[in-house]
Design an enzyme around this catalytic site. Structure first.
Site, PDB file in Angstrom:
ATOM      1  CG  PHE A 136      -1.894   1.302   1.180  1.00  0.00           C
ATOM      2  CD1 PHE A 136      -2.953   1.120   0.236  1.00  0.00           C
ATOM      3  CD2 PHE A 136      -1.466   2.472   1.743  1.00  0.00           C
ATOM      4  CE1 PHE A 136      -3.693   2.305   0.451  1.00  0.00           C
ATOM      5  CE2 PHE A 136      -2.294   3.478   1.840  1.00  0.00           C
ATOM      6  CZ  PHE A 136      -3.568   3.689   0.860  1.00  0.00           C
ATOM      7  CG  ASP A 168       5.995   3.952   1.479  1.00  0.00           C
ATOM      8  OD1 ASP A 168       5.859   4.714   2.587  1.00  0.00           O
ATOM      9  OD2 ASP A 168       4.856   3.931   0.893  1.00  0.00           O
ATOM     10  CE  LYS A 186      -0.294   7.120   6.433  1.00  0.00           C
ATOM     11  NZ  LYS A 186      -1.562   7.816   6.092  1.00  0.00           N
TER      12      LYS A 186
END
Length: 403
Positions: free
Chosen positions: A143, A228, A257
């Site tokens: 994801f 990531d 984030k």
């Protein structure tokens, strides 16, 4: 059963917002630390932390003070001009990562797109891959976002189906399988893009030695290793970066984030001069990327991380968390538990309901979590949570499973 005020708020939202999410039936009005309060005044313990965007807790005073001070000065210049927070942000983030250059963006998906463009450009300019032939290898169950390019290499049909035609140039291999990865690398491979721990997939931790093997392979084959760390990075696993658990430094970090502390969206690609130096002015950009407000907040995030206190706290509380979750496995309620640091994926046995049903029962008990892939709930509280609050939340999980 939702109250009248909550039901009205949800109905109003449903009437005018596209249904791209299926949120729990709670309407949050305020939050502080690890707790959120809804429009009815009910308090809930937050064990999701905005998918790790809120690593430092809701309403973190240091971050709010930094944002408030910058709001009084300047919030946006665009990248048409320099501003006085930009150089410090790039310098300090590069130092935190042990890298040389920073390319700031806003959202995690933007940063991933930036990393993909960077890898392709590097492949053509530096490695000498023929134009239009660059290949990037990714893992199944990944994801990395939901843009059209990113869903092109997703194996999650819920995120992918109906959005074709899909972008070529990617090969998917099993996560955690070094032999499959090695077999996929060829002369046109420019990068391997991986999550050091797969968050959306259910907090999947790769086998020991996997990341180190990826690093060795990519270095030997002149391929970029892109990590990531949007969810796994910035303290979540007990280290600043999850790659550190195997002593690995990738060629490129993709961050987001928690970099904005839950205050503003901030993301970045961080790499070497050789890699990020491939861009010329006008080839890539963002009006809001690296804006003064974002830089001010991110600089305070970096300052918090430099002390190492929250990383140590995530390690200590993480050991406690996993020690409490492990006995749940094998008793008929939980099939498996995975994770690292203050991050866990809990697979619910179908006899106890779906992940969504368990999340709803926990909400009724005053705890907010979220399900993924039907049978799994994720636990990822703010790193500032107290041990007492964490234990109370775990008690509610046990109660929800018994129910």
């Amino acid at each position: 059963m939702t109250s009248t005020e909550t039901a009205r708020a949800i109905a109003a939202a449903d009437a005018h917002s596209a249904h791209n999410y299926h949120p729990l039936p709670v309407v949050v009005a305020s939050a502080e630390g690890a707790w959120m309060t809804d429009v009815e005044g009910r308090r809930y313990l937050d064990l999701l932390a905005g998918y790790s965007a809120l690593n430092f807790g809701h309403g973190n005073r240091r971050l709010l003070r930094a944002a408030a001070a910058q709001l009084e000065r300047v919030t946006l210049t665009s990248r048409a001009f320099h501003h006085d927070r930009f150089a410090d942000f790039c310098t300090q983030l590069a130092e935190l990562c042990g890298m040389e250059l920073v390319l700031p963006m806003n959202t995690g998906a933007e940063a991933v797109e930036t990393a993909l463009k960077t890898a392709r450009k590097w492949g053509y300019q530096v490695k000498g891959v023929p134009d239009g032939r660059a290949k990037i290898i990714v893992a199944d169950n990944n994801f990395h976002g939901r843009t059209t390019t990113i869903v092109s290499f997703s194996t999650d049909e819920e995120a992918r189906a109906g959005f074709g035609p899909y972008t070529p140039g990617f090969e998917i291999v099993p996560y955690g399988d070094p032999a499959a990865l090695e077999a996929a690398v060829d002369e046109n491979t420019v990068a391997v893009l991986l999550e050091p721990i797969q968050g959306e997939a259910g907090v999947l931790v790769p086998p020991p030695g996997y990341l180190a093997g990826v690093r060795e392979l990519t270095r030997a084959r002149d391929v970029l290793f892109i990590a990531d760390e949007i969810q796994s990075g910035l303290g979540r696993t007990g280290r600043t970066f999850a790659c550190e658990h195997e002593g690995v430094v990738p060629d490129m970090y993709v961050l987001g984030k928690a970099l904005g502390g839950g205050v503003v969206p901030v993301s970045a690609v961080v790499s070497s001069r050789e890699v990020l130096g491939v861009f010329a002015p006008g080839e890539h950009g963002s009006t809001f990327g690296g804006n003064p407000l974002a830089c001010a907040v991110a600089l305070e995030v970096i300052a918090i991380l430099r002390t190492g206190e929250l990383q140590a706290r995530a390690t200590e509380l993480g050991e406690h968390l996993h020690g409490e979750l492990a006995p749940l496995v094998g008793g008929g309620a939980v099939d498996a538990v995975r994770g690292r640091g203050l991050w866990a994926g809990v697979d619910i046995n179908p006899s106890r309901g779906t992940g969504r049903e368990v999340a709803e029962r926990m909400m009724a008990r005053g705890v907010l979590v979220k399900d993924t892939h039907g049978a799994t709930i994720r636990i990822a509280p703010p790193l500032t949570i107290s041990k007492e609050d964490l234990d109370w939340g775990l008690d509610q999980l046990r109660g929800a499973l018994e129910a």
